[in-house]
Design a protein around this motif. Structure first.
Motif, PDB file in Angstrom:
ATOM      1  N   GLY A 206       0.844  -1.192   0.000  1.00  0.00           N
ATOM      2  CA  GLY A 206       0.000   0.000   0.000  1.00  0.00           C
ATOM      3  C   GLY A 206       0.874   1.235   0.000  1.00  0.00           C
ATOM      4  N   ASP A 207       0.588   2.172   0.914  1.00  0.00           N
ATOM      5  CA  ASP A 207       1.432   3.374   1.020  1.00  0.00           C
ATOM      6  C   ASP A 207       2.373   3.282   2.218  1.00  0.00           C
ATOM      7  OD1 ASP A 207      -0.230   3.860   3.177  1.00  0.00           O
ATOM      8  OD2 ASP A 207      -1.027   5.742   2.408  1.00  0.00           O
ATOM      9  N   ASN A 208       2.592   2.063   2.684  1.00  0.00           N
ATOM     10  CA  ASN A 208       3.540   1.792   3.783  1.00  0.00           C
ATOM     11  C   ASN A 208       3.210   2.570   5.061  1.00  0.00           C
ATOM     12  OD1 ASN A 208       5.075   0.053   2.076  1.00  0.00           O
ATOM     13  ND2 ASN A 208       6.010   1.859   1.171  1.00  0.00           N
ATOM     14  N   GLY A 209       1.920   2.754   5.332  1.00  0.00           N
ATOM     15  CA  GLY A 209       1.495   3.415   6.559  1.00  0.00           C
ATOM     16  C   GLY A 209       1.426   4.928   6.495  1.00  0.00           C
ATOM     17  N   PHE A 210       1.723   5.509   5.317  1.00  0.00           N
ATOM     18  CA  PHE A 210       1.764   6.968   5.209  1.00  0.00           C
ATOM     19  C   PHE A 210       0.403   7.611   5.489  1.00  0.00           C
ATOM     20  CE2 PHE A 210       1.215  10.889   2.788  1.00  0.00           C
ATOM     21  CZ  PHE A 210       2.197  11.667   3.382  1.00  0.00           C
ATOM     22  N   SER A 211      -0.660   7.148   4.870  1.00  0.00           N
ATOM     23  CA  SER A 211      -1.991   7.773   5.031  1.00  0.00           C
ATOM     24  C   SER A 211      -2.440   7.769   6.485  1.00  0.00           C
ATOM     25  CB  SER A 211      -3.040   7.057   4.178  1.00  0.00           C
ATOM     26  OG  SER A 211      -2.731   7.180   2.827  1.00  0.00           O
ATOM     27  N   GLU A 212      -2.222   6.656   7.155  1.00  0.00           N
ATOM     28  CA  GLU A 212      -2.596   6.552   8.563  1.00  0.00           C
ATOM     29  C   GLU A 212      -1.819   7.578   9.390  1.00  0.00           C
ATOM     30  OE1 GLU A 212      -2.371   3.283  12.191  1.00  0.00           O
ATOM     31  OE2 GLU A 212      -2.144   2.586  10.127  1.00  0.00           O
ATOM     32  N   PHE A 213      -0.517   7.685   9.139  1.00  0.00           N
ATOM     33  CA  PHE A 213       0.301   8.665   9.859  1.00  0.00           C
ATOM     34  C   PHE A 213      -0.140  10.090   9.516  1.00  0.00           C
ATOM     35  CE2 PHE A 213       3.737  11.740   9.664  1.00  0.00           C
ATOM     36  CZ  PHE A 213       4.109  11.776  10.992  1.00  0.00           C
ATOM     37  N   TYR A 214      -0.342  10.376   8.241  1.00  0.00           N
ATOM     38  CA  TYR A 214      -0.646  11.723   7.762  1.00  0.00           C
ATOM     39  C   TYR A 214      -1.900  12.293   8.422  1.00  0.00           C
ATOM     40  CZ  TYR A 214      -0.537  15.543   4.320  1.00  0.00           C
ATOM     41  OH  TYR A 214      -0.447  16.777   3.706  1.00  0.00           O
ATOM     42  N   GLU A 215      -2.843  11.428   8.754  1.00  0.00           N
ATOM     43  CA  GLU A 215      -4.078  11.869   9.422  1.00  0.00           C
ATOM     44  C   GLU A 215      -3.825  12.334  10.850  1.00  0.00           C
ATOM     45  OE1 GLU A 215      -7.129  12.460   8.123  1.00  0.00           O
ATOM     46  OE2 GLU A 215      -6.026  12.084   6.266  1.00  0.00           O
ATOM     47  N   THR A 216      -2.701  11.960  11.439  1.00  0.00           N
ATOM     48  CA  THR A 216      -2.415  12.319  12.834  1.00  0.00           C
ATOM     49  C   THR A 216      -1.711  13.664  12.969  1.00  0.00           C
ATOM     50  OG1 THR A 216      -0.217  11.277  12.975  1.00  0.00           O
ATOM     51  CG2 THR A 216      -2.142   9.861  13.397  1.00  0.00           C
ATOM     52  N   VAL A 217      -1.362  14.304  11.835  1.00  0.00           N
ATOM     53  CA  VAL A 217      -0.643  15.578  11.873  1.00  0.00           C
ATOM     54  C   VAL A 217      -1.441  16.680  11.189  1.00  0.00           C
ATOM     55  CG1 VAL A 217       1.625  14.456  11.950  1.00  0.00           C
ATOM     56  CG2 VAL A 217       0.693  15.164   9.748  1.00  0.00           C
ATOM     57  N   ASP A 218      -1.247  17.914  11.661  1.00  0.00           N
ATOM     58  CA  ASP A 218      -1.851  19.059  10.985  1.00  0.00           C
ATOM     59  C   ASP A 218      -0.816  20.127  10.656  1.00  0.00           C
ATOM     60  OD1 ASP A 218      -1.382  20.220  13.466  1.00  0.00           O
ATOM     61  OD2 ASP A 218      -3.481  20.626  13.911  1.00  0.00           O
TER      62      ASP A 218
ATOM     63  N   LEU B 208       5.175  17.789  -9.643  1.00  0.00           N
ATOM     64  CA  LEU B 208       3.921  17.539  -8.948  1.00  0.00           C
ATOM     65  C   LEU B 208       2.846  18.509  -9.431  1.00  0.00           C
ATOM     66  CD1 LEU B 208       5.421  17.255  -5.342  1.00  0.00           C
ATOM     67  CD2 LEU B 208       4.859  15.377  -6.895  1.00  0.00           C
ATOM     68  N   LYS B 209       1.611  18.031  -9.470  1.00  0.00           N
ATOM     69  CA  LYS B 209       0.508  18.884  -9.915  1.00  0.00           C
ATOM     70  C   LYS B 209       0.220  20.000  -8.918  1.00  0.00           C
ATOM     71  CE  LYS B 209      -1.681  15.479 -12.798  1.00  0.00           C
ATOM     72  NZ  LYS B 209      -2.045  14.111 -12.668  1.00  0.00           N
ATOM     73  N   GLU B 210       0.371  19.689  -7.628  1.00  0.00           N
ATOM     74  CA  GLU B 210       0.172  20.696  -6.591  1.00  0.00           C
ATOM     75  C   GLU B 210       1.074  20.389  -5.404  1.00  0.00           C
ATOM     76  OE1 GLU B 210      -3.930  20.746  -5.372  1.00  0.00           O
ATOM     77  OE2 GLU B 210      -3.763  18.863  -4.314  1.00  0.00           O
ATOM     78  N   PHE B 211       1.230  21.358  -4.536  1.00  0.00           N
ATOM     79  CA  PHE B 211       2.065  21.202  -3.352  1.00  0.00           C
ATOM     80  C   PHE B 211       1.515  20.048  -2.512  1.00  0.00           C
ATOM     81  CE2 PHE B 211       3.530  22.617   0.933  1.00  0.00           C
ATOM     82  CZ  PHE B 211       4.897  22.582   0.661  1.00  0.00           C
ATOM     83  N   PRO B 212       2.346  19.067  -2.129  1.00  0.00           N
ATOM     84  CA  PRO B 212       1.840  17.843  -1.490  1.00  0.00           C
ATOM     85  C   PRO B 212       1.274  18.020  -0.079  1.00  0.00           C
ATOM     86  CG  PRO B 212       4.234  17.828  -1.551  1.00  0.00           C
ATOM     87  CD  PRO B 212       3.787  19.020  -2.335  1.00  0.00           C
ATOM     88  N   TYR B 213       1.558  19.130   0.580  1.00  0.00           N
ATOM     89  CA  TYR B 213       1.091  19.330   1.952  1.00  0.00           C
ATOM     90  C   TYR B 213       0.091  20.478   2.025  1.00  0.00           C
ATOM     91  CZ  TYR B 213       5.394  16.695   2.157  1.00  0.00           C
ATOM     92  OH  TYR B 213       6.366  15.772   1.908  1.00  0.00           O
ATOM     93  N   LYS B 214      -0.683  20.629   0.979  1.00  0.00           N
ATOM     94  CA  LYS B 214      -1.602  21.746   0.809  1.00  0.00           C
ATOM     95  C   LYS B 214      -2.616  21.873   1.952  1.00  0.00           C
ATOM     96  CE  LYS B 214      -3.286  23.919  -3.346  1.00  0.00           C
ATOM     97  NZ  LYS B 214      -2.263  24.913  -3.212  1.00  0.00           N
ATOM     98  N   ASN B 215      -3.048  20.767   2.506  1.00  0.00           N
ATOM     99  CA  ASN B 215      -4.090  20.809   3.543  1.00  0.00           C
ATOM    100  C   ASN B 215      -3.529  20.849   4.959  1.00  0.00           C
ATOM    101  OD1 ASN B 215      -3.078  18.226   3.394  1.00  0.00           O
ATOM    102  ND2 ASN B 215      -5.047  17.229   3.748  1.00  0.00           N
TER     103      ASN B 215
END
Length: 177
Positions: free
Chosen positions: A36-48, A65-72
């Protein structure tokens, strides 16, 4: 109810401790079969909030990249030179300790150190990092950009857990305070 925010490193490294080759390539990393994404999505949800050094930011911007990857997420880039803020990034030239302690005291989710090695080095020296999540790739690249720079610091760690993502192994450590 206030939740104590933590400063986390979440990064992949070669078995011999490098995060990129000398020419800043990550090709070796993409050749390893993960899951999968090696746990990235799960981790990414824990940070703002996302932190990175200027060299890492420049590398990200150079990617196709089409857009900045940390846009949100709130994104801060540490730099020694003057830079103009963008809609995605605020450039920081302040005292690192004061800035991080201010972030940690605010309400929110965890704070992620994206990279790079020099920024991590300053955070480790000042004992600002709370947890390290290192995904080890079964690759030895011999030389490159080291995950941990040589320096005058010593940290005791406690293993919180491990996960396996096919050929990758994630090591999750808490820094003993």
């Amino acid at each position: 109810m206030s939740n104590k925010r933590k400063l986390l490193l979440f990064i992949a490294a070669s078995l011999d401790g490098y995060i990129a080759t000398k020419d800043e390539s990550l090709d070796w990393l993409y050749q390893v079969q993960g899951e999968g994404d090696n746990g990235f999505s799960e981790f990414y949800e824990t940070v703002d909030t996302v932190l990175m050094g200027k060299r890492t930011y420049d590398w990200v911007v150079k990617q196709d990249l089409k857009e900045f990857p940390y846009k949100n997420k709130e994104c801060y880039v540490f730099t020694r030179s003057f830079s103009v803020n963008t809609e995605d990034v605020e450039f920081i030239n302040d005292d690192v300790v004061k800035f991080i302690n201010k972030l940690k005291s605010q309400d929110g989710k965890n704070i992620w150190i994206v990279g790079g090695g020099e920024l991590l080095y300053s955070f480790l020296q000042e004992k600002l990092v709370d947890e390290l999540i290192i995904t080890v790739a079964p690759t030895i690249i011999g030389k490159g950009v080291p995950l941990f720079r040589e320096g005058d610091y010593h940290l005791e760690l406690s293993l919180k857990g491990t996960k396996k993502f096919n050929q990758f192994v994630e090591l999750h450590y808490e820094v003993k305070k």
